[in-house]
Enzyme design. Structure first.
Site, short mmCIF file in Angstrom:
data_model
loop_
_atom_site.label_atom_id
_atom_site.label_comp_id
_atom_site.label_asym_id
_atom_site.label_seq_id
_atom_site.Cartn_x
_atom_site.Cartn_y
_atom_site.Cartn_z
N HIS A 18 -9.08 44.13 37.30
CA HIS A 18 -8.27 44.10 36.12
C HIS A 18 -7.10 42.88 36.32
CE1 HIS A 18 -9.10 47.16 33.13
NE2 HIS A 18 -9.96 47.45 34.37
N ASP A 121 -3.06 43.81 29.19
CA ASP A 121 -4.52 44.35 29.75
C ASP A 121 -4.80 45.35 28.64
OD1 ASP A 121 -6.14 45.12 32.23
OD2 ASP A 121 -5.79 47.09 31.10
#
Length: 494
Positions: A18, A121
């Protein structure tokens, strides 16, 4: 007197899968900004687990950042929940706990760095409220593909439409995910398979909150998933309501310099003929049980193809990441297997028991196929290098990725994975899929042709004039426009 430099705040969750793509996207956004605005990037780091990745990122920025201004800020620690029932719930609740810290960090940035936008995110959607309170535009960076985004947006309504568990629909009905062929229920992401669990509720929560963002940045290219992107943009996932603007800017891949001296896996590949090696790797969080590993060994041996197998062992107690495999212990591999595949010329196969430089390996001319866990970053890297795939999904959204790769994108040969037996693959099935992928029949031929075309499409997309480069410029322009709407940038006296 100097003009202030607005900053774009990135909020990744921990984990290289990520953090690194979001950071790369931030760097590309800086390089694409226009309209007379200079930007910096500020990364808010949530957990110490990514310290090593942060250090690597800082070194890459210092060595080859092209003058880009990237800064890192560690948020204060929080006491993580101990009563969670899965990783999605854990991450989402930790993000909620960080909301006051994020508010304080953004509010406390110096006047010389007013915030232009916040990029969150996909598991950080609770922080959209923080951005709203601070009157800052909030964008979601969706690490996965458009197929998974379509599912996230569709899930809140889907949970109401399906009375029982999704897995109970298997063999009876398919699931409608706009832009995809009818999806078998057992191809849905792991966290939603038990709807009564918090994992599914959190997936649905994030899917609802995406609609509150000012835009969604997706790590895909228009040429890779045109049908899904069109379905999302048309509102087919959101009851006809227009979703936020979509920015498909992929493939987002960072390329660190090659290891020096050459990694042992790369040195082994140098001894192999072009396109002759099957590469097997299951990601930074993937590992096989002894029973699964034995099936792999038998399947590879019978396939007749050379192979490079990154084999990890289960995590040590109290940890989450796979441990290095004990190849000498005699449990993970059949007796005599390593001796049987070794040889003076490098042998038919190499088993590597710890992490390996996956991008370097996929880019090597000797690699002709990739047995992958279907993490989207790995899929992007394989397509970038023009390597066909055989999908072996393990967890998270990987089963849906595998379905999209085979049935929608045509970039992987089909491989039967028994999800009800812990994602078990029989040796005979692995042997069949490897033979097909490496040149066995019509399915493999079509996949190799499709992957070759997608390699060209991926590289063209990020070049000047390409679809992803245009989407990135559009995103940068939208951020600049919002800055202009918010008034002139403050001046700072120095």
């Amino acid at each position: 007197m100097a003009m202030a430099t607005r900053t774009i705040v990135l909020l990744p969750v921990w984990g290289a899968g990520h953090l690194m793509p979001m950071l790369e996207a931030g760097k590309r956004l800086l390089a694409s900004s226009s309209g007379g605005h200079a930007f910096s990037v500020t990364v808010l780091q949530q957990a110490s687990e990514v310290d090593a990745h942060i250090r690597r990122a800082e070194e890459e920025v210092a060595a080859g950042g092209g003058g880009l201004d990237v800064r890192f800020h560690r948020l204060p620690a929080v006491d993580p929940p101990t009563d969670h029932q899965g990783p999605v719930e854990f991450i989402s609740r930790v993000v909620e706990l960080h909301a006051p810290n994020v508010r304080a960090a953004i509010s406390g940035l110096p006047p010389a760095s007013p915030v232009a936008a916040v990029v969150l995110d996909l598991f950080c959607t609770p922080l959209i409220d923080v951005a709203r309170d601070l009157a800052v535009p909030a964008y979601v960076y969706f690490t996965c593909n458009a197929a998974a985004l379509s599912f996230f947006l569709r899930l809140p309504a889907l949970c109401d439409e399906v009375a029982g568990e999704f897995e109970d629909m298997d063999g009876v009905a398919a699931v409608d995910i706009p832009g995809l062929p009818p999806v078998p229920p057992l191809s849905l992401p792991t966290p939603v398979m038990e709807k009564t669990k918090p994992e599914c509720a959190w997936y649905a929560y994030h899917g609802r909150r995406f609609a509150d963002a000012d835009g969604i940045v997706v790590n895909t290219a228009a040429e890779l998933e045109p049908g899904v992107l069109s379905a999302i943009a048309a509102g087919r996932c959101t009851h006809g309501n227009a979703p936020p603007p979509l920015y498909p800017i992929g493939p987002v891949i960072s390329f660190p310099p090659p290891t020096s001296p050459a990694h042992p896996c790369v040195r082994w590949l140098e001894k192999q003929p072009p396109a002759s090696v099957v590469f097997l790797c299951f990601g930074s969080a993937g590992f096989l049980t002894a029973a699964q590993a034995h099936e792999v060994a038998h399947g590879l041996q019978r396939s007749g193809h050379q192979f490079l197998w990154v084999l990890r062992g289960p995590p040590a107690p109290g940890t989450r990441s796979p441990a290095d495999a004990d190849l000498a212990g005699g449990e993970l591999l059949p007796e005599g297997f390593l001796d049987a595949v070794a040889g003076d010329d490098g042998g038919r196969g190499m088993v590597w028991p710890t992490t390996a430089p996956q991008k370097e390996i996929l880019a090597h001319a000797a690699v002709g196929g990739f047995v992958t866990h279907c993490g989207w970053n790995s899929v992007m890297e394989s397509l970038w290098c023009g390597v066909p795939m055989a999908p072996w999904p393990m967890y998270a959204e990987q089963h849906l990725n595998a379905f999209a790769m085979v049935d929608a994108m045509g970039v992987a040969v089909r491989m039967e994975v028994d999800r009800k037996r812990g994602n078990f693959v029989e040796a005979a099935e692995l042997e069949r899929a490897v033979r097909e992928m490496m040149g066995g029949g019509e399915e493999g031929r079509k996949v190799r042709e499709r992957v070759a075309a997608m390699k060209v499409a991926c590289r063209n997309a990020v070049e000047e004039g390409g679809s992803s480069a245009a989407a990135l410029r559009r995103l940068a322009g939208d951020v600049v426009s919002r800055c202009a709407m918010n008034g002139p940038t403050k001046q700072v006296f120095v």
